[in-house]
Motif scaffolding. Structure first.
Motif, mmCIF file in Angstrom:
data_model
loop_
_atom_site.group_PDB
_atom_site.id
_atom_site.type_symbol
_atom_site.label_atom_id
_atom_site.label_comp_id
_atom_site.label_asym_id
_atom_site.label_seq_id
_atom_site.Cartn_x
_atom_site.Cartn_y
_atom_site.Cartn_z
ATOM 1 N N LEU A 56 8.026 3.814 5.762
ATOM 2 C CA LEU A 56 6.616 4.184 5.917
ATOM 3 C C LEU A 56 6.067 4.780 4.624
ATOM 4 O O LEU A 56 4.937 4.466 4.217
ATOM 5 C CB LEU A 56 6.447 5.153 7.086
ATOM 6 N N LEU A 57 6.859 5.619 3.964
ATOM 7 C CA LEU A 57 6.450 6.157 2.668
ATOM 8 C C LEU A 57 6.249 5.023 1.666
ATOM 9 O O LEU A 57 5.259 5.001 0.921
ATOM 10 C CB LEU A 57 7.494 7.148 2.144
ATOM 11 N N GLY A 58 7.187 4.075 1.643
ATOM 12 C CA GLY A 58 7.073 2.928 0.741
ATOM 13 C C GLY A 58 5.810 2.124 1.005
ATOM 14 O O GLY A 58 5.132 1.688 0.071
ATOM 15 N N LEU A 59 5.475 1.925 2.267
ATOM 16 C CA LEU A 59 4.248 1.192 2.610
ATOM 17 C C LEU A 59 3.011 1.936 2.106
ATOM 18 O O LEU A 59 2.073 1.317 1.577
ATOM 19 C CB LEU A 59 4.165 0.969 4.118
ATOM 20 N N ALA A 60 3.010 3.258 2.253
ATOM 21 C CA ALA A 60 1.877 4.054 1.765
ATOM 22 C C ALA A 60 1.768 3.958 0.238
ATOM 23 O O ALA A 60 0.670 3.754 -0.306
ATOM 24 C CB ALA A 60 2.023 5.505 2.207
ATOM 25 N N LEU A 61 2.900 4.101 -0.449
ATOM 26 C CA LEU A 61 2.899 3.990 -1.914
ATOM 27 C C LEU A 61 2.434 2.611 -2.354
ATOM 28 O O LEU A 61 1.654 2.475 -3.309
ATOM 29 C CB LEU A 61 4.301 4.265 -2.474
ATOM 30 N N TYR A 62 2.910 1.600 -1.661
ATOM 31 C CA TYR A 62 2.532 0.232 -2.005
ATOM 32 C C TYR A 62 1.039 0.009 -1.761
ATOM 33 O O TYR A 62 0.362 -0.651 -2.553
ATOM 34 C CB TYR A 62 3.380 -0.761 -1.207
ATOM 35 N N GLY A 63 0.519 0.593 -0.686
ATOM 36 C CA GLY A 63 -0.913 0.464 -0.401
ATOM 37 C C GLY A 63 -1.768 1.068 -1.503
ATOM 38 O O GLY A 63 -2.742 0.453 -1.959
ATOM 39 N N VAL A 64 -1.402 2.261 -1.959
ATOM 40 C CA VAL A 64 -2.139 2.895 -3.057
ATOM 41 C C VAL A 64 -2.001 2.059 -4.321
ATOM 42 O O VAL A 64 -2.967 1.859 -5.065
ATOM 43 C CB VAL A 64 -1.650 4.347 -3.293
ATOM 44 N N SER A 65 -0.805 1.527 -4.545
ATOM 45 C CA SER A 65 -0.563 0.674 -5.709
ATOM 46 C C SER A 65 -1.489 -0.539 -5.707
ATOM 47 O O SER A 65 -2.059 -0.901 -6.738
ATOM 48 C CB SER A 65 0.903 0.224 -5.720
ATOM 49 N N VAL A 66 -1.648 -1.155 -4.559
ATOM 50 C CA VAL A 66 -2.512 -2.342 -4.444
ATOM 51 C C VAL A 66 -3.973 -1.983 -4.740
ATOM 52 O O VAL A 66 -4.670 -2.721 -5.447
ATOM 53 C CB VAL A 66 -2.367 -2.998 -3.053
ATOM 54 N N VAL A 67 -4.422 -0.855 -4.226
ATOM 55 C CA VAL A 67 -5.806 -0.441 -4.481
ATOM 56 C C VAL A 67 -6.031 -0.225 -5.980
ATOM 57 O O VAL A 67 -7.024 -0.704 -6.551
ATOM 58 C CB VAL A 67 -6.166 0.820 -3.659
ATOM 59 N N LEU A 68 -5.106 0.459 -6.633
ATOM 60 C CA LEU A 68 -5.220 0.660 -8.084
ATOM 61 C C LEU A 68 -5.197 -0.671 -8.825
ATOM 62 O O LEU A 68 -5.944 -0.874 -9.788
ATOM 63 C CB LEU A 68 -4.099 1.574 -8.589
ATOM 64 N N TRP A 69 -4.341 -1.568 -8.376
ATOM 65 C CA TRP A 69 -4.237 -2.901 -8.993
ATOM 66 C C TRP A 69 -5.566 -3.653 -8.874
ATOM 67 O O TRP A 69 -6.004 -4.300 -9.819
ATOM 68 C CB TRP A 69 -3.109 -3.672 -8.324
#
Length: 122
Positions: free
Chosen positions: A52-65
């Motif tokens: 779940l933490l990884g999904l949250a980090l990945y979600g923020v990563s996608v927004v920044l991308w």
């Protein structure tokens, strides 16, 4: 490329690498009953706190991308994704205790060399 755009790209890549490390850490700690079916195994992995933490980090990563893509050419931005390969490999070795050898280190070195060649040509 200006500093704010560079920071967007690097932050996105770092968060993506952290997400992958978190995914691996999370799924490695899930224990299944011998009789668990595929759905139960998938649910166990999905609801692991580190996944779940990884999904949250990945979600923020996608927004920044997405913000980076809005500002810059894809052909300029996308090669930075290769940095994540280096970061994930290093994280696997340093954080997860995965084995390393000359072949892995050579591969990481070649990726870094490729980035340097591309940066020099930009």
């Amino acid at each position: 490329m200006n500093l704010p755009n560079f920071v967007l790209i690097i932050a996105s890549v770092i968060l993506s690498a952290l997400a992958q490390t978190s995914f691996k850490h999370g799924v490695s700690r899930v224990v299944f009953a011998e009789t668990a079916g595929l759905v139960m195994k998938a649910m166990g992995m999905l609801f692991s706190p580190f996944v779940l933490l990884g999904l949250a980090l990945y979600g923020v990563s996608v927004v920044l991308w997405l913000f980076a893509l809005r500002q810059l050419d894809l052909s300029l931005v996308y090669p930075f994704v290769s940095i994540s390969f280096v970061l994930v490999a290093m994280s696997g070795i340093l954080v997860l205790g995965e084995p390393f050898n000359a072949t892995r280190l050579t591969g990481i070195g070649l990726i870094v060399l490729g980035l340097l060649v591309m940066a020099r040509g930009a």
